[in-house]
Design a protein around this motif. Structure first.
Motif, PDB file in Angstrom:
ATOM      1  N   TYR A   1      50.340  67.471  55.468  1.00 55.08           N
ATOM      2  CA  TYR A   1      48.955  67.901  55.609  1.00 55.08           C
ATOM      3  C   TYR A   1      48.113  67.570  54.371  1.00 55.08           C
ATOM      4  CZ  TYR A   1      50.535  71.971  52.905  1.00 55.08           C
ATOM      5  OH  TYR A   1      51.062  72.788  51.941  1.00 55.08           O
ATOM      6  N   PHE A   2      48.708  66.932  53.385  1.00 53.04           N
ATOM      7  CA  PHE A   2      47.927  66.455  52.249  1.00 53.04           C
ATOM      8  C   PHE A   2      48.600  65.214  51.673  1.00 53.04           C
ATOM      9  CE2 PHE A   2      51.062  69.161  50.223  1.00 53.04           C
ATOM     10  CZ  PHE A   2      51.380  68.494  49.040  1.00 53.04           C
ATOM     11  N   VAL A   3      47.835  64.436  50.950  1.00 53.05           N
ATOM     12  CA  VAL A   3      48.381  63.264  50.272  1.00 53.05           C
ATOM     13  C   VAL A   3      47.939  63.295  48.817  1.00 53.05           C
ATOM     14  CG1 VAL A   3      48.406  61.825  52.339  1.00 53.05           C
ATOM     15  CG2 VAL A   3      46.401  61.799  50.867  1.00 53.05           C
ATOM     16  N   THR A   4      48.775  62.768  47.956  1.00 51.21           N
ATOM     17  CA  THR A   4      48.405  62.566  46.558  1.00 51.21           C
ATOM     18  C   THR A   4      48.421  61.065  46.321  1.00 51.21           C
ATOM     19  OG1 THR A   4      49.330  64.691  45.873  1.00 51.21           O
ATOM     20  CG2 THR A   4      48.975  63.041  44.160  1.00 51.21           C
ATOM     21  N   GLU A   5      47.259  60.525  46.089  1.00 52.71           N
ATOM     22  CA  GLU A   5      47.111  59.077  46.016  1.00 52.71           C
ATOM     23  C   GLU A   5      46.919  58.633  44.568  1.00 52.71           C
ATOM     24  OE1 GLU A   5      45.004  56.028  48.968  1.00 52.71           O
ATOM     25  OE2 GLU A   5      43.566  57.252  47.862  1.00 52.71           O
ATOM     26  N   PRO A   6      47.725  57.676  44.106  1.00 48.78           N
ATOM     27  CA  PRO A   6      47.552  57.165  42.742  1.00 48.78           C
ATOM     28  C   PRO A   6      46.340  56.248  42.656  1.00 48.78           C
ATOM     29  CG  PRO A   6      49.302  55.973  43.844  1.00 48.78           C
ATOM     30  CD  PRO A   6      48.865  57.048  44.786  1.00 48.78           C
ATOM     31  N   ILE A   7      45.682  56.265  41.497  1.00 50.73           N
ATOM     32  CA  ILE A   7      44.512  55.426  41.251  1.00 50.73           C
ATOM     33  C   ILE A   7      44.715  54.722  39.915  1.00 50.73           C
ATOM     34  CG2 ILE A   7      42.014  55.383  40.888  1.00 50.73           C
ATOM     35  CD1 ILE A   7      41.854  57.982  42.504  1.00 50.73           C
ATOM     36  N   LYS A   8      44.589  53.413  39.898  1.00 53.28           N
ATOM     37  CA  LYS A   8      44.725  52.663  38.658  1.00 53.28           C
ATOM     38  C   LYS A   8      43.462  52.784  37.816  1.00 53.28           C
ATOM     39  CE  LYS A   8      45.789  48.548  40.173  1.00 53.28           C
ATOM     40  NZ  LYS A   8      46.245  47.131  40.144  1.00 53.28           N
ATOM     41  N   GLY A   9      43.648  53.072  36.519  1.00 54.68           N
ATOM     42  CA  GLY A   9      42.527  53.100  35.599  1.00 54.68           C
ATOM     43  C   GLY A   9      42.185  51.702  35.111  1.00 54.68           C
ATOM     44  N   ARG A  10      41.230  51.631  34.214  1.00 50.93           N
ATOM     45  CA  ARG A  10      40.811  50.350  33.647  1.00 50.93           C
ATOM     46  C   ARG A  10      41.575  50.083  32.356  1.00 50.93           C
ATOM     47  NH1 ARG A  10      37.575  47.136  36.672  1.00 50.93           N
ATOM     48  NH2 ARG A  10      36.491  46.409  34.797  1.00 50.93           N
ATOM     49  N   ILE A  11      41.852  48.811  32.098  1.00 48.80           N
ATOM     50  CA  ILE A  11      42.460  48.468  30.820  1.00 48.80           C
ATOM     51  C   ILE A  11      41.454  48.714  29.705  1.00 48.80           C
ATOM     52  CG2 ILE A  11      44.035  46.777  31.836  1.00 48.80           C
ATOM     53  CD1 ILE A  11      42.106  44.588  30.833  1.00 48.80           C
ATOM     54  N   GLY A  12      41.948  48.984  28.506  1.00 46.39           N
ATOM     55  CA  GLY A  12      41.047  49.279  27.397  1.00 46.39           C
ATOM     56  C   GLY A  12      41.690  48.925  26.069  1.00 46.39           C
ATOM     57  N   GLY A  13      41.377  49.712  25.059  1.00 45.44           N
ATOM     58  CA  GLY A  13      41.940  49.471  23.739  1.00 45.44           C
ATOM     59  C   GLY A  13      40.973  48.733  22.832  1.00 45.44           C
ATOM     60  N   THR A  14      41.335  48.660  21.554  1.00 45.00           N
ATOM     61  CA  THR A  14      40.507  47.994  20.545  1.00 45.00           C
ATOM     62  C   THR A  14      41.175  46.686  20.134  1.00 45.00           C
ATOM     63  OG1 THR A  14      39.758  50.137  19.718  1.00 45.00           O
ATOM     64  CG2 THR A  14      39.454  48.235  18.274  1.00 45.00           C
ATOM     65  N   PRO A  15      40.456  45.563  20.216  1.00 40.07           N
ATOM     66  CA  PRO A  15      41.075  44.283  19.839  1.00 40.07           C
ATOM     67  C   PRO A  15      41.318  44.211  18.332  1.00 40.07           C
ATOM     68  CG  PRO A  15      38.727  43.982  20.223  1.00 40.07           C
ATOM     69  CD  PRO A  15      39.034  45.397  20.613  1.00 40.07           C
ATOM     70  N   VAL A  16      42.312  43.425  17.946  1.00 41.61           N
ATOM     71  CA  VAL A  16      42.583  43.198  16.520  1.00 41.61           C
ATOM     72  C   VAL A  16      42.024  41.832  16.139  1.00 41.61           C
ATOM     73  CG1 VAL A  16      44.657  44.615  16.583  1.00 41.61           C
ATOM     74  CG2 VAL A  16      44.843  42.143  16.970  1.00 41.61           C
ATOM     75  N   ASN A  17      41.972  41.608  14.872  1.00 45.16           N
ATOM     76  CA  ASN A  17      41.482  40.330  14.366  1.00 45.16           C
ATOM     77  C   ASN A  17      42.526  39.237  14.619  1.00 45.16           C
ATOM     78  OD1 ASN A  17      39.993  38.404  13.087  1.00 45.16           O
ATOM     79  ND2 ASN A  17      40.587  39.040  11.011  1.00 45.16           N
ATOM     80  N   TYR A  18      42.123  38.198  15.307  1.00 43.87           N
ATOM     81  CA  TYR A  18      43.034  37.079  15.560  1.00 43.87           C
ATOM     82  C   TYR A  18      42.836  36.038  14.457  1.00 43.87           C
ATOM     83  CZ  TYR A  18      45.420  33.308  18.031  1.00 43.87           C
ATOM     84  OH  TYR A  18      46.284  32.290  18.375  1.00 43.87           O
TER      85      TYR A  18
ATOM     86  N   GLY B   1      45.771  34.830  12.567  1.00 46.75           N
ATOM     87  CA  GLY B   1      47.061  34.257  12.200  1.00 46.75           C
ATOM     88  C   GLY B   1      47.867  35.115  11.256  1.00 46.75           C
ATOM     89  N   GLN B   2      47.312  36.251  10.826  1.00 51.12           N
ATOM     90  CA  GLN B   2      48.015  37.111   9.874  1.00 51.12           C
ATOM     91  C   GLN B   2      48.180  38.537  10.384  1.00 51.12           C
ATOM     92  OE1 GLN B   2      46.566  36.594   5.691  1.00 51.12           O
ATOM     93  NE2 GLN B   2      44.972  35.341   6.669  1.00 51.12           N
ATOM     94  N   THR B   3      47.512  38.842  11.517  1.00 52.12           N
ATOM     95  CA  THR B   3      47.518  40.220  12.030  1.00 52.12           C
ATOM     96  C   THR B   3      48.315  40.285  13.321  1.00 52.12           C
ATOM     97  OG1 THR B   3      45.317  40.567  11.099  1.00 52.12           O
ATOM     98  CG2 THR B   3      46.082  42.169  12.742  1.00 52.12           C
ATOM     99  N   ASN B   4      49.273  41.231  13.374  1.00 51.53           N
ATOM    100  CA  ASN B   4      50.030  41.425  14.602  1.00 51.53           C
ATOM    101  C   ASN B   4      49.107  41.931  15.719  1.00 51.53           C
ATOM    102  OD1 ASN B   4      52.387  40.647  13.332  1.00 51.53           O
ATOM    103  ND2 ASN B   4      52.936  42.775  12.799  1.00 51.53           N
ATOM    104  N   ILE B   5      49.325  41.406  16.919  1.00 53.82           N
ATOM    105  CA  ILE B   5      48.473  41.820  18.050  1.00 53.82           C
ATOM    106  C   ILE B   5      48.787  43.242  18.483  1.00 53.82           C
ATOM    107  CG2 ILE B   5      47.883  41.295  20.456  1.00 53.82           C
ATOM    108  CD1 ILE B   5      48.307  38.372  19.830  1.00 53.82           C
ATOM    109  N   GLY B   6      49.976  43.711  18.328  1.00 48.69           N
ATOM    110  CA  GLY B   6      50.301  45.088  18.673  1.00 48.69           C
ATOM    111  C   GLY B   6      51.356  45.165  19.750  1.00 48.69           C
ATOM    112  N   ASP B   7      51.601  46.380  20.224  1.00 49.40           N
ATOM    113  CA  ASP B   7      52.663  46.625  21.199  1.00 49.40           C
ATOM    114  C   ASP B   7      52.169  46.581  22.640  1.00 49.40           C
ATOM    115  OD1 ASP B   7      54.515  46.984  19.142  1.00 49.40           O
ATOM    116  OD2 ASP B   7      53.939  49.106  18.934  1.00 49.40           O
ATOM    117  N   GLY B   8      50.869  46.544  22.842  1.00 53.24           N
ATOM    118  CA  GLY B   8      50.356  46.524  24.216  1.00 53.24           C
ATOM    119  C   GLY B   8      50.090  47.918  24.743  1.00 53.24           C
ATOM    120  N   GLU B   9      48.839  48.198  25.009  1.00 57.27           N
ATOM    121  CA  GLU B   9      48.458  49.516  25.530  1.00 57.27           C
ATOM    122  C   GLU B   9      48.626  49.538  27.039  1.00 57.27           C
ATOM    123  OE1 GLU B   9      44.233  51.583  26.008  1.00 57.27           O
ATOM    124  OE2 GLU B   9      44.911  51.610  23.926  1.00 57.27           O
ATOM    125  N   GLU B  10      49.280  50.581  27.549  1.00 54.62           N
ATOM    126  CA  GLU B  10      49.505  50.677  28.986  1.00 54.62           C
ATOM    127  C   GLU B  10      48.224  51.072  29.721  1.00 54.62           C
ATOM    128  OE1 GLU B  10      52.768  53.133  30.040  1.00 54.62           O
ATOM    129  OE2 GLU B  10      54.107  52.307  28.511  1.00 54.62           O
TER     130      GLU B  10
END
Length: 389
Positions: free
Chosen positions: A52-69, A71-80
């Motif tokens: 008599y009810f459903v719980t429906e998943p909804i995908k959010g939007r990707i986000g995060g703050t970019p790093v300086n590209y 050649g010396q800065t690691n891009i990071g681990d990846g935000e889910e």
């Protein structure tokens, strides 16, 4: 097939008429593009416990703050990507209409409900449910939910003005205000706007080349639908004990009777003496009617007819008072507001009074026990406007 008033009753044909015949009532909330008809929850409920009810998943939007590209800065681990969930509940209703044979025999008139009447009846009940859902949504309190109500409610101390709808839309949605399409309002509000020439009626040109006004209008660019079932609230006049030491000409005084919460104020026809010692009262604020208008994006509510085993049938009671036929009608459906969850799943079928409780609703969120993430209320295209006309 059943026999209905000595005629063959084909419930399949009856249901076809019930679905297609036009309604003669306004029921404007469900007739003007406010529903997005879907066909997915019936199968989903059969797949998960409860039914008599459903719980429906909804995908959010990707986000995060970019790093300086560089050649010396690691891009990071990846935000889910964040995910949210919305709980949607169904409800069922049933009614029965019966008429005795004798009434038909002595009048020659068939009083049993027809298919069109049944459709009109359920349309009216469906609109009541929508209004109850809206009342509940705008009764939410606390935290993000309370902030939503505050932001999406615009109160005018008087009648609507030329820019009221535009300002209400901006307050609620900011740069998303153009997502609103349609305004549902009481005829008293519409009449006020028409009197100020603020309703711009759509036009058409007939075959003779003559341009005429349609009965459909717009206000601040939004389509206006008039329906006197929009909520109203009677605000009582305010009275205070008079401090006058003598009767002032052209002033109205009142006496008070009854008990707290149910006082009755009666005009004093011929006031005399000292009003302050005669327990006279004065009206300091006149009573008035508050009108609630709602503004939506078209398709704001998802709607699905979930079906029942037998939607319509006739039951024959041959014994009582000479014989009686009874028409039974049932519905089971879902009406789901955009990005707002129904929380209380303890009842298999909530009643309208359950839908009206703010505690039963919440903005869609990720379900976390702490640091809960909610959807941005700018994405929820609904506004409530309260005015005196």
């Amino acid at each position: 097939m059943a026999n209905f008033r000595n005629k063959i009753f084909n419930e399949n044909v009856f249901e076809k008429y019930l679905r297609t015949l036009p309604s003669t009532k306004e029921n404007s909330l469900i007739k003007n593009g406010l529903f997005t008809t879907v066909n997915k929850y019936r199968s989903k409920m059969s797949e998960q416990a409860g039914g008599y009810f459903v719980t429906e998943p909804i995908k959010g939007r990707i986000g995060g703050t970019p790093v300086n590209y560089d050649g010396q800065t690691n891009i990071g681990d990846g935000e889910e990507r964040p995910t949210y969930k919305q709980t949607k509940i169904c409800y069922g209703r049933a009614n029965i209409w019966g008429e005795y044979d004798f009434a038909t025999e002595i009048t020659g008139e068939n009083f049993m409900a027809e298919a069109q009447e049944v459709k009109d009846y359920w349309d009216g009940e469906r609109q009541k449910t929508v209004l109850s859902i809206l009342k509940g949504i705008f009764s939410m309190t606390g935290g993000v939910n309370g902030q939503f109500v505050d932001k999406h409610t615009y109160t005018v101390e008087g009648n609507l003005l030329a820019d009221s709808l535009n300002r209400a839309s901006q307050k609620a949605l900011g740069d998303k205000k153009q997502n609103l399409d349609i305004m549902f309002t009481h005829s008293a509000v519409s009449t006020n706007l028409e009197g100020m020439n603020l309703i711009e009626f759509l036009k058409y040109t007939d075959a003779s080349g003559i341009t005429r006004d349609l009965t459909i209008g717009t206000f601040n660019g939004k389509l206006v639908i008039i329906d006197d079932e929009m909520p109203t609230n009677e605000v009582e006049a305010v009275y205070t004990k008079s401090t006058d030491t003598s009767v002032e000409a052209n002033k109205t005084y009142y006496t008070r009777s009854g008990s707290a919460g149910a006082y009755v104020y009666t005009v004093v026809a011929e006031p005399t003496g000292n009003p302050s010692t005669s327990n006279y009262y004065e009206m300091t604020t006149e009573g008035y009617t508050e009108y609630t208008s709602y503004v939506f994006k078209k398709g704001f509510f998802e709607y699905e007819d979930l079906g029942v085993v037998k939607a319509s049938e006739v039951v024959r009671d041959a014994k009582t008072n000479g014989g009686k036929n009874e028409l039974i009608s049932r519905i089971r459906e879902m009406i789901v507001p955009y990005l707002i969850s129904y929380k209380d799943t303890s009842k298999i079928s909530p009643m309208n009074e359950d839908f009206e409780k703010g505690a039963n609703w919440e903005l869609v969120n990720d379900g976390a026990n702490s640091n809960t993430k909610y959807v941005d209320d700018k994405l929820i295209p609904v506004v409530r406007i309260i005015s005196r006309g």
